[in-house]
Design a protein around this motif. Structure first.
Motif, PDB file in Angstrom:
ATOM      1  N   LEU A   1      -0.781   9.397  43.179  1.00 55.69           N
ATOM      2  CA  LEU A   1      -1.541   9.817  41.995  1.00 55.69           C
ATOM      3  C   LEU A   1      -1.838  11.299  42.136  1.00 55.69           C
ATOM      4  CD1 LEU A   1      -3.961   6.777  42.054  1.00 55.69           C
ATOM      5  CD2 LEU A   1      -2.013   7.091  40.522  1.00 55.69           C
ATOM      6  N   LEU A   2      -1.387  12.066  41.155  1.00 58.34           N
ATOM      7  CA  LEU A   2      -1.386  13.514  41.311  1.00 58.34           C
ATOM      8  C   LEU A   2      -2.431  14.256  40.478  1.00 58.34           C
ATOM      9  CD1 LEU A   2       2.462  14.124  41.379  1.00 58.34           C
ATOM     10  CD2 LEU A   2       0.883  13.966  43.311  1.00 58.34           C
ATOM     11  N   SER A   3      -3.057  13.602  39.540  1.00 54.66           N
ATOM     12  CA  SER A   3      -3.980  14.353  38.688  1.00 54.66           C
ATOM     13  C   SER A   3      -5.070  13.437  38.160  1.00 54.66           C
ATOM     14  CB  SER A   3      -3.221  14.981  37.523  1.00 54.66           C
ATOM     15  OG  SER A   3      -2.607  13.983  36.746  1.00 54.66           O
ATOM     16  N   ASN A   4      -6.129  14.072  37.666  1.00 55.39           N
ATOM     17  CA  ASN A   4      -7.242  13.314  37.127  1.00 55.39           C
ATOM     18  C   ASN A   4      -6.765  12.456  35.956  1.00 55.39           C
ATOM     19  OD1 ASN A   4      -9.987  12.541  36.878  1.00 55.39           O
ATOM     20  ND2 ASN A   4     -10.177  13.918  35.127  1.00 55.39           N
TER      21      ASN A   4
ATOM     22  N   THR B   1     -10.728  12.152  39.541  1.00 49.75           N
ATOM     23  CA  THR B   1     -11.041  13.196  40.512  1.00 49.75           C
ATOM     24  C   THR B   1     -12.485  13.682  40.386  1.00 49.75           C
ATOM     25  OG1 THR B   1     -10.173  14.879  39.013  1.00 49.75           O
ATOM     26  CG2 THR B   1      -8.651  13.994  40.667  1.00 49.75           C
ATOM     27  N   LYS B   2     -13.058  13.553  39.202  1.00 53.95           N
ATOM     28  CA  LYS B   2     -14.447  13.990  39.038  1.00 53.95           C
ATOM     29  C   LYS B   2     -15.397  13.071  39.792  1.00 53.95           C
ATOM     30  CE  LYS B   2     -13.581  16.209  34.608  1.00 53.95           C
ATOM     31  NZ  LYS B   2     -13.863  16.252  33.158  1.00 53.95           N
ATOM     32  N   ALA B   3     -15.111  11.797  39.755  1.00 49.07           N
ATOM     33  CA  ALA B   3     -15.916  10.815  40.494  1.00 49.07           C
ATOM     34  C   ALA B   3     -15.448  10.660  41.932  1.00 49.07           C
ATOM     35  CB  ALA B   3     -15.878   9.463  39.789  1.00 49.07           C
TER      36      ALA B   3
ATOM     37  N   ASP C   1      -6.147  16.897  46.513  1.00 46.93           N
ATOM     38  CA  ASP C   1      -5.088  17.235  45.569  1.00 46.93           C
ATOM     39  C   ASP C   1      -4.377  16.001  45.035  1.00 46.93           C
ATOM     40  OD1 ASP C   1      -3.421  19.262  44.346  1.00 46.93           O
ATOM     41  OD2 ASP C   1      -1.862  18.566  45.708  1.00 46.93           O
ATOM     42  N   ARG C   2      -4.360  14.956  45.831  1.00 42.34           N
ATOM     43  CA  ARG C   2      -3.615  13.765  45.444  1.00 42.34           C
ATOM     44  C   ARG C   2      -4.125  12.566  46.216  1.00 42.34           C
ATOM     45  NH1 ARG C   2       1.756  16.270  46.199  1.00 42.34           N
ATOM     46  NH2 ARG C   2       0.492  18.090  45.699  1.00 42.34           N
TER      47      ARG C   2
END
Lengths: 113, 110
Positions: free
Chosen positions: B49-52, B67-69, B30-31
Motif C-alpha cells: 500500500l503506497l498512499s493514503n 496514513t493520517k491515522a 512511506d508504505r
C-alpha cells in the motif's frame, strides 16, 4: 519465480561453536537481508547488504557478522553461538532499495544447546 | 524509529465470518506491506500500500491504508480454512528501515 534458498532447514549447535547460515537468491537482486523471527516479536533485522562486499548493521547485529562475496550469496555468521541465539533465521532479497517487497527464504530454525 | 503494532495477536474465527486485523504504526511511513506466513513456510507478500486511502483486494482479503491515522487494516470476508496462517504488517521507507509487527496468528475453524 524468485527463489531464495537457505541451505539448512534445521540446525542444532553447541554453545561456543561458529555457525554459518547460507542464503542464495537467483534473481540478481542487489539487496539481501538477514532477520531473526521470535514469537511475539515479529521479525528483527540483523544485517543487510546493498552490494557485493557491502554490509550494514540492522537493529540487532551484536553477536553476528555477515559476508557477501558474490551478489547471489549472503552468509550470516555466529562467531560464538549462545543459547539466546536460538531462533528462526530468515533471509530475504529485493530488487532495489526503494521499498520494494521482500522475497523470503523458508527459514533456518537454529537451536543452540 | 518506526514501531508497528498489530492486534489481535491471536484470532480464532468460524468459517464464513468476517473480521479485521489492525496495524498501527508510530511515525510517518512511506508504505505499508502485508505478508502471510504458513506454518513452516516462508513469508509471502500479499499487498503493498503506497498512499493514503489505498485499498487493495485479493479474494477474501482486503487491505487499506490511512496514513493520517497511521493505521492499516486487513479485512477478511467470509473466512475459509485456507486462510489460516500468520499475517504480518510492515512499514518503512526502504527495506533497511522496514519494521514488522509481531504477527497475527489466524485460525479459521469449520
Amino acid at each position: 519465480d524468485v527463489k531464495v534458498t537457505q541451505s539448512s532447514r534445521y540446525l542444532v549447535k553447541r554453545t561456543g561453536e561458529k555457525v554459518f547460515l547460507e542464503c542464495v537468491q537467483d534473481m540478481d537482486h542487489e539487496n539481501m537481508f538477514w532477520y531473526r523471527q521470535d514469537p511475539g516479536l515479529g521479525l528483527r533485522l540483523i544485517y543487510f547488504s546493498y552490494d557485493v562486499k557491502m554490509k550494514e548493521k540492522g537493529d540487532i547485529p551484536e553477536g553476528y557478522s555477515v559476508s557477501r562475496e558474490k551478489k547471489e550469496r549472503f552468509s550470516l555468521i555466529l562467531e560464538s553461538a549462545s543459547t539466546n541465539q536460538t531462533s528462526m533465521y530468515l533471509c530475504a532479497s529485493s530488487f532495489d532499495r526503494g521499498g520494494e517487497k521482500l522475497f523470503f527464504g523458508s527459514g533456518t530454525q537454529l537451536s543452540v544447546l | 524509529e518506526l514501531k508497528v503494532e498489530q492486534n489481535p495477536l491471536f484470532l480464532s474465527m468460524q468459517e464464513g465470518k468476517n473480521y479485521t486485523i489492525y496495524c498501527n504504526y508510530s511515525t510517518t511511513s512511506d508504505r505499508l506491506y502485508w505478508y502471510r506466513q504458513d506454518p513452516g513456510k516462508s513469508l509471502e507478500s500479499l499487498f503493498v500500500l503506497l498512499s493514503n486511502g489505498a485499498v487493495k483486494q485479493e479474494g477474501r482479503l482486503m487491505a487499506s491504508l490511512d496514513t493520517k491515522a497511521r493505521l492499516s487494516t486487513l479485512h477478511i470476508t467470509a473466512a475459509v480454512h485456507d486462510l489460516s496462517a500468520t499475517y504480518f504488517c510492515a512499514g518503512g521507507y526502504n527495506n533497511n528501515d522496514m519494521r514488522f509487527g509481531a504477527g497475527t496468528r489466524l485460525t479459521v475453524k469449520p
